[in-house]
Design an enzyme around this catalytic site. Structure first.
Site, PDB file in Angstrom:
ATOM      1  N   ILE A 155      37.381   5.160 -16.450  1.00  0.00           N
ATOM      2  CA  ILE A 155      36.235   5.953 -16.005  1.00  0.00           C
ATOM      3  C   ILE A 155      36.403   7.389 -16.497  1.00  0.00           C
ATOM      4  O   ILE A 155      37.357   8.073 -16.113  1.00  0.00           O
ATOM      5  CB  ILE A 155      36.119   5.910 -14.466  1.00  0.00           C
ATOM      6  CG1 ILE A 155      35.861   4.470 -14.025  1.00  0.00           C
ATOM      7  CG2 ILE A 155      35.027   6.848 -13.970  1.00  0.00           C
ATOM      8  CD1 ILE A 155      35.912   4.261 -12.534  1.00  0.00           C
ATOM      9  N   ASP A 156      35.461   7.822 -17.342  1.00  0.00           N
ATOM     10  CA  ASP A 156      35.523   9.193 -17.854  1.00  0.00           C
ATOM     11  C   ASP A 156      34.655  10.106 -16.986  1.00  0.00           C
ATOM     12  O   ASP A 156      34.087   9.675 -15.978  1.00  0.00           O
ATOM     13  CB  ASP A 156      35.098   9.250 -19.328  1.00  0.00           C
ATOM     14  CG  ASP A 156      33.667   8.793 -19.563  1.00  0.00           C
ATOM     15  OD1 ASP A 156      32.830   8.819 -18.623  1.00  0.00           O
ATOM     16  OD2 ASP A 156      33.363   8.409 -20.711  1.00  0.00           O
ATOM     17  N   SER A 157      34.565  11.376 -17.360  1.00  0.00           N
ATOM     18  CA  SER A 157      33.856  12.349 -16.531  1.00  0.00           C
ATOM     19  C   SER A 157      32.369  12.020 -16.388  1.00  0.00           C
ATOM     20  O   SER A 157      31.785  12.200 -15.316  1.00  0.00           O
ATOM     21  CB  SER A 157      34.047  13.762 -17.071  1.00  0.00           C
ATOM     22  OG  SER A 157      33.585  13.851 -18.402  1.00  0.00           O
ATOM     23  N   ASP A 167      31.032   8.960 -16.519  1.00  0.00           N
ATOM     24  CA  ASP A 167      30.977   7.820 -15.598  1.00  0.00           C
ATOM     25  C   ASP A 167      31.155   8.282 -14.155  1.00  0.00           C
ATOM     26  O   ASP A 167      30.517   7.761 -13.240  1.00  0.00           O
ATOM     27  CB  ASP A 167      32.064   6.791 -15.928  1.00  0.00           C
ATOM     28  CG  ASP A 167      31.879   6.115 -17.276  1.00  0.00           C
ATOM     29  OD1 ASP A 167      30.723   5.987 -17.727  1.00  0.00           O
ATOM     30  OD2 ASP A 167      32.901   5.728 -17.873  1.00  0.00           O
TER      31      ASP A 167
END
Length: 72
Positions: free
Chosen positions: A33-35, A37
């Site tokens: 999960i990136d920023s 997301d």
């Protein structure tokens, strides 16, 4: 519905993350999960839980997020 289950459902619906792989100790990094997301997850949680998050900080694990939501 418990907060953890709500998070699992949102992650499954939006990011195709298997709910069985998500636990309170899971880090957002380990789940991929990136920023961006994370912003989407928070928006969806605000709607699902009918809360206003404000500006949460230092959320590294799913458990951190559960505690934060439950404290609102």
């Amino acid at each position: 519905m418990a907060t953890l289950d709500t998070i699992k459902n949102i992650l499954n619906e939006n990011l195709d993350i298997d709910p069985e792989t998500v636990g309170e100790e899971s880090t957002f990094e380990s789940l991929g999960i990136d920023s961006l997301d994370m912003v989407e997850l928070i928006c969806d949680l605000e709607e699902a839980c009918e809360v206003d998050f404000g500006e949460p900080e230092n959320l590294e694990t799913v458990g951190d997020l559960v505690k934060y939501v439950d404290s609102l």
